[in-house]
Design an enzyme around this catalytic site. Sequence first.
Site, PDB file in Angstrom:
ATOM      1  N   PHE A   1       0.867  -1.191   0.000  1.00 13.99           N
ATOM      2  CA  PHE A   1       0.000   0.000   0.000  1.00 13.99           C
ATOM      3  C   PHE A   1       0.891   1.224   0.000  1.00 13.99           C
ATOM      4  O   PHE A   1       2.097   1.123   0.239  1.00 13.99           O
ATOM      5  CB  PHE A   1      -0.924  -0.017   1.232  1.00 13.99           C
ATOM      6  CG  PHE A   1      -0.183  -0.085   2.538  1.00 13.99           C
ATOM      7  CD1 PHE A   1       0.181   1.074   3.203  1.00 13.99           C
ATOM      8  CD2 PHE A   1       0.177  -1.311   3.080  1.00 13.99           C
ATOM      9  CE1 PHE A   1       0.897   1.015   4.397  1.00 13.99           C
ATOM     10  CE2 PHE A   1       0.889  -1.375   4.277  1.00 13.99           C
ATOM     11  CZ  PHE A   1       1.253  -0.211   4.933  1.00 13.99           C
TER      12      PHE A   1
ATOM     13  N   PHE B   1       2.322   4.045   1.924  1.00 12.49           N
ATOM     14  CA  PHE B   1       3.650   3.826   1.366  1.00 12.49           C
ATOM     15  C   PHE B   1       4.350   2.802   2.236  1.00 12.49           C
ATOM     16  O   PHE B   1       5.167   3.167   3.070  1.00 12.49           O
ATOM     17  CB  PHE B   1       4.434   5.159   1.352  1.00 12.49           C
ATOM     18  CG  PHE B   1       3.717   6.204   0.510  1.00 12.49           C
ATOM     19  CD1 PHE B   1       3.836   6.169  -0.880  1.00 12.49           C
ATOM     20  CD2 PHE B   1       2.925   7.179   1.088  1.00 12.49           C
ATOM     21  CE1 PHE B   1       3.186   7.120  -1.661  1.00 12.49           C
ATOM     22  CE2 PHE B   1       2.268   8.128   0.299  1.00 12.49           C
ATOM     23  CZ  PHE B   1       2.396   8.101  -1.074  1.00 12.49           C
TER      24      PHE B   1
END
Length: 155
Positions: free
Chosen positions: A74, A76
């Site tokens: 995802f 970050f």
Amino acid sequence: MHIHRYEKYWLMFGGGIIIAFIVALFVNAFAMGMTPPSDLQRVDPKKVEQTAPFDKPGLKQVGPNEYEAVMVSFAFGYNPNQIEVPVGSKVTFISTSKDVVHGFQIPGTNVNMMVVPGHVNKVTHTFDKPGEYLILCNEYCGAAHHMMMAKVIVK
Ligand SMILES: [Cu+2]
């Protein structure tokens, strides 16, 4: 038709290179097992956290010295962002994305896949040397892309 001797040599040289490349391609694919990460499984990107195996991300032992690492990508980061395995472990990384396209690369290994929302990708690697291996995102995914990483600790 007359073909000059040197022209014949060049034709043989060019043809030989093509055959050598085709042989190299087949050796890579079939003898060394270099294939693209699988793309046969799909998952609804909006329901990643409710869908097995991504509802319980993490490391799972599936055999002697064999592991499965389910990792959700995802922005970050990765969940989990650290796994630990013994030396000589064969680890199959299974990943999908919750949002945008991410990368999943461990420099110095054959682990390098694109993590695409809606698709489940897998790649297997045997960690023969102890150390810390960095998992990096190599597809630009936004402002904190450079912060997106995880670790494999091999002891
Ligand atoms: Cu990313």
